[in-house]
Write a protein that holds these residues in place. Structure first.
Motif, short mmCIF file in Angstrom:
data_model
loop_
_atom_site.label_atom_id
_atom_site.label_comp_id
_atom_site.label_asym_id
_atom_site.label_seq_id
_atom_site.Cartn_x
_atom_site.Cartn_y
_atom_site.Cartn_z
N ALA A 171 0.83 -1.21 0.00
CA ALA A 171 0.00 0.00 0.00
C ALA A 171 0.86 1.25 0.00
O ALA A 171 0.53 2.25 -0.64
CB ALA A 171 -0.92 0.00 1.22
N GLY A 172 1.97 1.21 0.73
CA GLY A 172 2.86 2.36 0.80
C GLY A 172 3.92 2.14 1.86
O GLY A 172 3.71 1.42 2.84
N THR A 173 5.09 2.76 1.67
CA THR A 173 6.19 2.66 2.63
C THR A 173 6.62 4.06 3.05
O THR A 173 6.61 5.00 2.26
CB THR A 173 7.39 1.93 2.03
N LEU A 174 7.01 4.17 4.30
CA LEU A 174 7.60 5.41 4.83
C LEU A 174 8.97 5.09 5.41
O LEU A 174 9.09 4.27 6.32
CB LEU A 174 6.72 6.02 5.93
N GLN A 175 10.00 5.72 4.86
CA GLN A 175 11.37 5.59 5.36
C GLN A 175 11.71 6.80 6.23
O GLN A 175 11.46 7.94 5.85
CB GLN A 175 12.35 5.49 4.19
N LYS A 196 4.37 10.80 -5.47
CA LYS A 196 3.78 12.13 -5.24
C LYS A 196 2.53 12.04 -4.39
O LYS A 196 2.34 12.82 -3.44
CB LYS A 196 3.48 12.81 -6.57
N GLN A 197 1.64 11.10 -4.69
CA GLN A 197 0.38 10.98 -3.96
C GLN A 197 0.63 10.59 -2.51
O GLN A 197 0.03 11.15 -1.58
CB GLN A 197 -0.52 9.96 -4.63
N LEU A 198 1.52 9.63 -2.30
CA LEU A 198 1.81 9.18 -0.94
C LEU A 198 2.50 10.28 -0.14
O LEU A 198 2.24 10.44 1.06
CB LEU A 198 2.67 7.92 -0.97
N THR A 199 3.37 11.03 -0.78
CA THR A 199 4.02 12.15 -0.11
C THR A 199 3.01 13.22 0.28
O THR A 199 3.10 13.83 1.36
CB THR A 199 5.13 12.74 -0.99
N GLY A 200 2.03 13.44 -0.57
CA GLY A 200 0.96 14.38 -0.22
C GLY A 200 0.15 13.90 0.97
O GLY A 200 -0.22 14.69 1.85
N PHE A 229 12.14 0.76 -3.11
CA PHE A 229 10.74 0.49 -3.38
C PHE A 229 10.27 1.22 -4.63
O PHE A 229 9.55 0.66 -5.46
CB PHE A 229 9.88 0.88 -2.17
N THR A 230 10.68 2.47 -4.77
CA THR A 230 10.30 3.25 -5.94
C THR A 230 10.80 2.57 -7.22
O THR A 230 10.06 2.46 -8.21
CB THR A 230 10.87 4.67 -5.84
N LYS A 231 12.04 2.12 -7.19
CA LYS A 231 12.62 1.45 -8.35
C LYS A 231 11.84 0.20 -8.74
O LYS A 231 11.72 -0.14 -9.92
CB LYS A 231 14.08 1.08 -8.06
N ALA A 232 11.28 -0.48 -7.73
CA ALA A 232 10.53 -1.72 -7.97
C ALA A 232 9.07 -1.46 -8.31
O ALA A 232 8.30 -2.40 -8.53
CB ALA A 232 10.61 -2.62 -6.74
N GLY A 233 8.66 -0.18 -8.34
CA GLY A 233 7.30 0.15 -8.70
C GLY A 233 6.33 0.24 -7.53
O GLY A 233 5.12 0.33 -7.73
N TYR A 234 6.87 0.23 -6.31
CA TYR A 234 6.03 0.34 -5.12
C TYR A 234 5.98 1.80 -4.66
O TYR A 234 6.98 2.52 -4.74
CB TYR A 234 6.60 -0.51 -3.98
N PRO A 235 4.84 2.27 -4.13
CA PRO A 235 4.75 3.65 -3.65
C PRO A 235 5.53 3.85 -2.35
O PRO A 235 5.35 3.10 -1.40
CB PRO A 235 3.25 3.87 -3.43
N SER A 236 6.40 4.84 -2.33
CA SER A 236 7.20 5.10 -1.14
C SER A 236 7.30 6.59 -0.88
O SER A 236 7.12 7.42 -1.78
CB SER A 236 8.61 4.51 -1.29
N THR A 237 7.61 6.92 0.37
CA THR A 237 7.83 8.30 0.76
C THR A 237 8.92 8.34 1.81
O THR A 237 9.30 7.31 2.38
CB THR A 237 6.52 8.94 1.27
N PHE A 238 9.48 9.53 2.05
CA PHE A 238 10.69 9.65 2.87
C PHE A 238 10.68 10.98 3.60
O PHE A 238 10.51 12.04 2.99
CB PHE A 238 11.91 9.53 1.95
#
Length: 284
Positions: A171-175, A196-200, A229-238
């Protein structure tokens, strides 16, 4: 933000003293380099702490696992909270547990208080609170502590590769990487190599649950494990402690020590991380 009462109840359990004690222990290892004996011992200490807190809670839906890597000593750690909806997308909160200093990182003193001891104790504090409350999410939740980030995101790449092979849904990752050096009194959200959406969404979480101004910044490169995660196509934020140019100048040296960490600043990141996990995982 549909779970504000629960999140604020959880934030009352945050302990700066506990985080400081954990960070003092975590930085007491000569270094936490992924190829060193002390780096292995640091991961063992962290895993034992996590196992103990889960055992004390008697929560049967929470489990901790070592994720071993073939090419180096230090293992990563994955903690799982089974969701009510077990076949759904997983929510992930993460930090990296290794440290380094200088070209010969495995042989140099590297306390790594900010990089990424601060992120590790933030994530550990979130874990402590969720375990204490026997938190049961709707969506599955995982808490990750990665080995070998300083070697080039190696640990998280292994973990992500394993997830891809198993066709895992995220669903999403937060580092959280470096949140203890307070140069600007803000929470900074990295906008490159992130979703972008997950960061928002994270911006909404931070503005709801913390007292900090929220700003945007860029690393300019794949600067932490979110990028795996981003490279693998998963939604991530930091999220990070300040605009990238104003982060701690002491990282990757023997001067990255506990005395330079602002624990009230770290606490705000704990609040944000709790909000992220709860709001993401309690989706109906």
């Amino acid at each position: 933000m549909n779970n504000q009462e629960l999140v604020r109840e959880l934030t009352y359990l945050i302990s700066q003293g506990r985080m400081e004690n954990n960070l003092k222990k975590f930085t007491s290892f000569f270094n936490r380099h992924y190829k060193s004996d002390s780096g292995l011992e640091a991961s063992k200490w962290l895993f034992n702490e996590i196992e103990t807190m889960i055992k004390v809670s008697n929560a049967t839906h929470i489990s901790a696992h070592k994720f071993h890597h073939d090419k180096w000593k230090q293992f990563s750690i994955i903690v799982k909270f089974d969701g009510v909806k077990t076949d759904q997308e997983t929510v992930i909160l993460s930090a990296h547990l290794d440290s380094t200093a200088g070209f010969f990182g495995a042989y140099n003193r590297a306390p790594g208080a900010d990089d990424d001891g601060s992120g590790s104790i933030t994530v550990l504090e979130v874990l402590q609170i969720l375990v204490q409350k026997k938190f049961r999410p709707n969506l599955p939740v995982e808490i990750h502590f990665y080995s070998a980030e300083e070697g080039g995101l190696l640990g998280s790449q292994d973990v992500v590769s394993s997830m891809k092979r198993k066709n895992r849904k995220i669903a999403g990752t937060l580092q959280i990487d470096m949140d203890g050096f307070n140069s600007e009194d803000v929470i900074a959200l990295v906008t490159d190599f992130t979703n972008k959406q997950l960061t928002g969404f994270l911006k909404d979480v931070a503005e709801t649950y913390t007292s900090k101004d929220v700003i945007e910044t860029q690393c300019g490169y794949a600067c932490s494990d979110h990028a795996s995660f981003t490279k693998a196509g998963y939604p991530s934020t930091f999220a990070i402690e300040a605009s990238f140019k104003n982060t701690s100048p002491f990282i990757h040296s023997d001067k990255d020590v506990v005395s330079r960490i602002d624990f009230p600043h770290v606490e705000e990141f704990v609040k944000m991380a709790l909000g992220f996990v709860v709001e993401m995982s309690l989706q109906k």
